[in-house]
Structures are given as C-alpha cells and as structure tokens.
Design an enzyme around this catalytic site. Sequence first.
Site, PDB file in Angstrom:
ATOM      1  N   LYS A   1       0.860  -1.187   0.000  1.00  0.00           N
ATOM      2  CA  LYS A   1       0.000   0.000   0.000  1.00  0.00           C
ATOM      3  C   LYS A   1       0.898   1.239   0.000  1.00  0.00           C
ATOM      4  O   LYS A   1       1.454   1.613   1.031  1.00  0.00           O
ATOM      5  CB  LYS A   1      -0.893  -0.015   1.262  1.00  0.00           C
ATOM      6  CG  LYS A   1      -2.220   0.695   1.139  1.00  0.00           C
ATOM      7  CD  LYS A   1      -2.153   2.167   0.777  1.00  0.00           C
ATOM      8  CE  LYS A   1      -1.868   3.044   1.973  1.00  0.00           C
ATOM      9  NZ  LYS A   1      -1.714   4.477   1.593  1.00  0.00           N
TER      10      LYS A   1
ATOM     11  N   GLU B   1       9.264   1.214  11.130  1.00  0.00           N
ATOM     12  CA  GLU B   1      10.377   2.137  10.875  1.00  0.00           C
ATOM     13  C   GLU B   1       9.764   3.534  10.900  1.00  0.00           C
ATOM     14  O   GLU B   1       9.026   3.915   9.988  1.00  0.00           O
ATOM     15  CB  GLU B   1      11.012   1.786   9.523  1.00  0.00           C
ATOM     16  CG  GLU B   1      12.406   2.327   9.381  1.00  0.00           C
ATOM     17  CD  GLU B   1      12.432   3.700   8.782  1.00  0.00           C
ATOM     18  OE1 GLU B   1      12.242   4.679   9.544  1.00  0.00           O
ATOM     19  OE2 GLU B   1      12.627   3.799   7.577  1.00  0.00           O
TER      20      GLU B   1
ATOM     21  N   CYS C   1      13.862   9.518   6.683  1.00  0.00           N
ATOM     22  CA  CYS C   1      13.753   9.010   8.058  1.00  0.00           C
ATOM     23  C   CYS C   1      15.068   9.154   8.797  1.00  0.00           C
ATOM     24  O   CYS C   1      15.095   9.451   9.976  1.00  0.00           O
ATOM     25  CB  CYS C   1      13.293   7.562   8.038  1.00  0.00           C
ATOM     26  SG  CYS C   1      14.139   6.565   6.809  1.00  0.00           S
TER      27      CYS C   1
ATOM     28  N   GLU D   1      10.670  15.464  15.212  1.00  0.00           N
ATOM     29  CA  GLU D   1      11.027  15.291  13.803  1.00  0.00           C
ATOM     30  C   GLU D   1      10.285  16.331  12.966  1.00  0.00           C
ATOM     31  O   GLU D   1       9.050  16.379  12.989  1.00  0.00           O
ATOM     32  CB  GLU D   1      10.649  13.878  13.340  1.00  0.00           C
ATOM     33  CG  GLU D   1      11.076  13.587  11.920  1.00  0.00           C
ATOM     34  CD  GLU D   1      10.762  12.154  11.481  1.00  0.00           C
ATOM     35  OE1 GLU D   1       9.608  11.707  11.669  1.00  0.00           O
ATOM     36  OE2 GLU D   1      11.664  11.482  10.963  1.00  0.00           O
TER      37      GLU D   1
HETATM   38  P1  NAI Z   1       1.838   8.731   7.604  1.00  0.00           P
HETATM   39  O1  NAI Z   1       2.357   7.892   8.697  1.00  0.00           O
HETATM   40  O2  NAI Z   1       0.432   9.225   7.695  1.00  0.00           O
HETATM   41  O3  NAI Z   1       1.969   7.961   6.194  1.00  0.00           O
HETATM   42  C1  NAI Z   1       2.727   6.781   5.971  1.00  0.00           C
HETATM   43  C2  NAI Z   1       1.857   5.702   5.328  1.00  0.00           C
HETATM   44  O4  NAI Z   1       0.831   5.320   6.248  1.00  0.00           O
HETATM   45  C3  NAI Z   1       1.117   6.130   4.054  1.00  0.00           C
HETATM   46  O5  NAI Z   1       1.081   5.046   3.147  1.00  0.00           O
HETATM   47  C4  NAI Z   1      -0.281   6.417   4.561  1.00  0.00           C
HETATM   48  O6  NAI Z   1      -1.267   6.267   3.568  1.00  0.00           O
HETATM   49  C5  NAI Z   1      -0.446   5.346   5.612  1.00  0.00           C
HETATM   50  N1  NAI Z   1      -1.462   5.626   6.623  1.00  0.00           N
HETATM   51  C6  NAI Z   1      -1.892   6.829   7.070  1.00  0.00           C
HETATM   52  N2  NAI Z   1      -2.867   6.669   7.984  1.00  0.00           N
HETATM   53  C7  NAI Z   1      -3.069   5.340   8.126  1.00  0.00           C
HETATM   54  C8  NAI Z   1      -3.930   4.539   8.936  1.00  0.00           C
HETATM   55  N3  NAI Z   1      -4.802   5.096   9.776  1.00  0.00           N
HETATM   56  N4  NAI Z   1      -3.854   3.194   8.833  1.00  0.00           N
HETATM   57  C9  NAI Z   1      -2.963   2.621   8.005  1.00  0.00           C
HETATM   58  N5  NAI Z   1      -2.130   3.325   7.199  1.00  0.00           N
HETATM   59  C10 NAI Z   1      -2.172   4.664   7.265  1.00  0.00           C
HETATM   60  O7  NAI Z   1       2.823   9.956   7.459  1.00  0.00           O
HETATM   61  P2  NAI Z   1       2.456  11.423   6.897  1.00  0.00           P
HETATM   62  O8  NAI Z   1       1.215  11.935   7.554  1.00  0.00           O
HETATM   63  O9  NAI Z   1       2.429  11.341   5.441  1.00  0.00           O
HETATM   64  O10 NAI Z   1       3.716  12.273   7.407  1.00  0.00           O
HETATM   65  C11 NAI Z   1       3.687  12.880   8.699  1.00  0.00           C
HETATM   66  C12 NAI Z   1       5.034  12.770   9.367  1.00  0.00           C
HETATM   67  O11 NAI Z   1       5.404  11.420   9.559  1.00  0.00           O
HETATM   68  C13 NAI Z   1       6.195  13.347   8.584  1.00  0.00           C
HETATM   69  O12 NAI Z   1       6.282  14.730   8.712  1.00  0.00           O
HETATM   70  C14 NAI Z   1       7.349  12.616   9.198  1.00  0.00           C
HETATM   71  O13 NAI Z   1       7.742  13.226  10.403  1.00  0.00           O
HETATM   72  C15 NAI Z   1       6.804  11.245   9.484  1.00  0.00           C
HETATM   73  N6  NAI Z   1       7.137  10.294   8.391  1.00  0.00           N
HETATM   74  C16 NAI Z   1       8.194   9.457   8.552  1.00  0.00           C
HETATM   75  C17 NAI Z   1       8.588   8.646   7.511  1.00  0.00           C
HETATM   76  C18 NAI Z   1       9.752   7.730   7.615  1.00  0.00           C
HETATM   77  O14 NAI Z   1      10.441   7.506   6.630  1.00  0.00           O
HETATM   78  N7  NAI Z   1       9.979   7.107   8.758  1.00  0.00           N
HETATM   79  C19 NAI Z   1       7.926   8.688   6.215  1.00  0.00           C
HETATM   80  C20 NAI Z   1       6.772   9.556   6.159  1.00  0.00           C
HETATM   81  C21 NAI Z   1       6.433  10.337   7.216  1.00  0.00           C
END
Ligand code: NAI
Length: 483
Positions: free
Chosen positions: A173, A248, A282, A381
């Site tokens: 996904k 992660e 990250c 972060e």
């Molecule tokens: P997010 O955690 O919402 O998105 C990551 C993935 O999770 C996407 O595929 C999204 O569609 C999915 N997702 C979102 N809500 C979900 C739910 N309720 N159930 C299952 N899957 C779900 O991250 P977002 O909002 O895009 O970014 C916010 C912050 O998160 C960033 O500013 C950053 O600090 C952190 N982040 C860290 C990452 C890393 O590489 N560790 C990558 C992306 C964001």
Amino acid sequence: MPVTAYPVLIGGEEIHGLATFADLDPSTGRELAEVARGGAAEIDAAVAAARDAFERTWRRAKPSDRARILRHMAELIRRDREQLAELESQDTGKPLKQARSDADVAARYFDFYASAIETLYGDTIPIASDLFVYTLREPYGVTAHIIPWNYPMQIGARTVAPALAAGNCCVLKPAEEAPLTAIQLGRIGLEAGLPPGALNVVPGFGEEAGAALAAHPGIDHLSFTGSVEVGKLVSKAAAEHVLPVTLELGGKSPNVIFADADLDTAMPVVVNSIIQNAGQTCSAGSRLLVEMRAHDRVVSDLVERFQKISLGPGPADPDMGPLISAAQLERVSRYVEVGKTEARALTGGSRPDGDGLKDGYFFAPTVFDDVPRTAVIAHEEIFGPVVAVSSFADLDEATQLANSTDYGLVAAVWTRDVSTAHFMARELRAGQVFVNTYGASGGPEMPFGGVKRSGHGREKGLEGLLEFTQIKTVALKLDVDAS
Ligand code: NAI
Ligand code: MG
C-alpha cells in the site's frame, strides 16, 4: 496534457474504473496522475489473491527459481532506470540524480535478496545421538507493506524484495502523496515472472486502504514505515490478530562533530544528510552537535553551504526540490516559527521567493544555532530542510546530547581519534552508527532500523530477510540403540 491513470494491481490484473484521487506534482501543485482509490474491497481481494498465490505456487517455489525472478526484476528496474527516475522525481519532487540513485538501490535490493535466499540454510542442533534436530526457515504467508511517500521506489523494494525472497506473497500500500513508482514495481514484478497475486499493489488513502490492510484478518505479518502516530495505530490493529510488526518510524538523527574532525570531508556530507530529499528522510541528519572549540568554524561553513543550495523542480535536477505537499509545507513552516522563539535562525526560515518556486511546496534550507536541549526543534522530527545546531564541551556531554531524544535511528561521529569513535559508537542509542561518513548511500547489505520511538525490527541486510521468516524446529527420534 491529459494525466495518466494508474490502476490497482490485484492477482496479476490491472483494475481500472474505480474511483480515483489526484496525485499532485509537488514542484508545481498541478495534477500529475489520476490514481485508483483502493479501499476495503480492493484490500480484501488483494489479500485473497496473495493467499492464493502463496498456497498454489510461491511457498513451494525453489529458492533458485524465486531468486531468478527477483534478479529479473532488478534487470528490468535497470532497464527502466531513466523512466522510473523521472516518474519518482515528478511524483516526490526529489532531484533527478537522487531519483536515479533510488532506482539503482531498488534494483540492488532485488539482487541482494535473490543471492541471500539461495544461501539461507537452517541449523542442525546436536542434542543427543538418537535425536536429529533441525530448523526450517519458513515464510509467514501474506505480508502487508505500508510505505510512505519519501522513497516509494526504494522503500517499496526494501520491504517487498526480502518478503518475496523468503516465499511470502505481498500486499503493498503506497502513500497517497506518491504512489506511482510502487505501481510500476508491481508491473515489473509481473513482467519478470512473479506468479499473479505474489505482489499486489493497492494505492489509496491511509485511513481507507491502509487501515483496512492493517486490520485485515488474512495477513500474517505487517511492515510499516511512516509516522509514529500511524505506527501506533497499525500496531494496535495488528495486535488484534497477534501479528508480528516491523516499524520504521523516522528519527532525529545527530551528526556529532569533534574539534579534531576533518571538516573538509565532514561538511559536504553533513549538509547532504539534511538536504537530501529536502530533509524528508527518516535517517536525515537533522541535528548537528559540535564541540564548542569548533563551533564557529563549523557554523560559518554550514551557513555558507546552505546559502549556495539551488532550489527547483525535481526533474530540473537542482540541489534540492520542494516538500511533498501543502500539508508538509505547513508542518515545516509551523516548526520553524516555533524554532524562531527557541533559537537563532542563521539562514532560511521561510519560503523562498525565487522565479518558478511560487506554486510548488518549496522551503528554504534553514539553520538554527544555539538550540537548547529542551527546544521543540531539538527533539521533534520536522521532516524538512531544517538543521538544529547545539554545542558540547566534552565526550560525556556529547553522548548525553546525542541520546537526548525519544528517537534512535542513525547517528554519525566525526573524529580522527579512534578511541572517541569507538566509545561513541558503543554509547550512542541508534540502530546504525557511522564514523566519518553518513548513510553510506542506502547500502542494502547493512541492517537498518530503530531503537526507542524510531521503531523495532530490522530491514536491509540478512536481518531484513530473517524478519520475513519464521523458524520451525523439527525433532526426529532415531530408532537406533545409541548406548
Ligand atoms: P503517515 O504515517 O500518515 O503515512 C505513511 C503511510 O501510512 C502512508 O502510506 C499512509 O497512507 C499510511 N497511513 C496513514 N494513515 C493510516 C492509517 N490510519 N492506517 C494505516 N495506514 C495509514 O505519514 P504522513 O502523515 O504522510 O507524514 C507525517 C510525518 O510522519 C512526517 O512529517 C514525518 O515526520 C513522518 N514520516 C516518517 C517517515 C519515515 O520515513 N519514517 C515517512 C513519512 C512520514
Ligand atoms: Mg498522513
């Protein structure tokens, strides 16, 4: 120009005709593609297709046959390198050269896990002369993979390559902000000869497709890369079915510079560690901890380098592209405003006003100096091109400062003193520690993952393959007189 439509991939079929969402180009804010909006029904179908492929063929496929197909995927990624890089650059806003490197690393994951699975053996355990005990490493079954938008091609490959190698079938996904190269990866898998259903790709919103996948009773393992908040949510959903979860969740990784460091080597690497992908990495080096004696030299060099960074649309291959979305721009701007009340902004601190940057989600590279340990920008972060500089007096303070956040993904130590280097490597609470380098360009061979709130479980390396296997122990009583 009409935008291209991207489907859901289930059981080897491309499913068009669903409701769609607009995938935006962050360099311009304009629509780049129309993407099928998978939901609970598509997740159901994808999990069923994965189960079917797993039971019918993939779990019994010879490791050498799985390896051959994965190597073929690597070749096809290399064949399509330029096209994939352009797509990734448009979809995420990252500079073209970074997207090319992402394609190269994605191919490496398939090569690496192809080799690894061919050489993965079990153990024999000598307990008694009439008991033959051995272990089998078995796949889980259906593995779920929820990935973010910052490195869709690289993280997509990083998580599905070991899962497939181990004999699992996957439901991937991608994030709604940048799903295109993950969909291409699914197409490449089919062209390379994966059985239909071995790799299903369901783009859609987190709250819809993502939540449905994490809560699905038909999955056997969940890997998630993204925010801490959503990491907790998906862990709870998976706990309902007693599933193993790999998380992660990013970090607040420090570069720790001692006064004896070779600054000519260190500074370009330190700058790249936070500028790469506009800080949306990250493992970004978002904190810079400098020994007091070197502080002024380091900071003036840093500011000079930050001011030379060129900004532009990813495909124009500048030093730095835009942030991923209006929401991420808003988040970074908010943190920077908080930062201005806590520390000194030496450069950046706002949206840039250059030509051609008005419509994209650009933010100027920003340096905050004299950041107190308790500042919000010292421990949360930000996920943008913002570095927080603090200084330390001695080894003890360096260690304390470096370990003072809730995260622990990566850390780097810059020194010529071998004792300092090893002492720090041992004391730093992080999943990876670099000495006189940072990041080592994605190295698929090196186990990677966090401690504390950065998550748990390891990806990359042989550890990353073991995460997708379960041990079975077999004990066989021999009908012989062993006395
Ligand atoms: P997010 O955690 O919402 O998105 C990551 C993935 O999770 C996407 O595929 C999204 O569609 C999915 N997702 C979102 N809500 C979900 C739910 N309720 N159930 C299952 N899957 C779900 O991250 P977002 O909002 O895009 O970014 C916010 C912050 O998160 C960033 O500013 C950053 O600090 C952190 N982040 C860290 C990452 C890393 O590489 N560790 C990558 C992306 C964001
Ligand atoms: Mg989100």
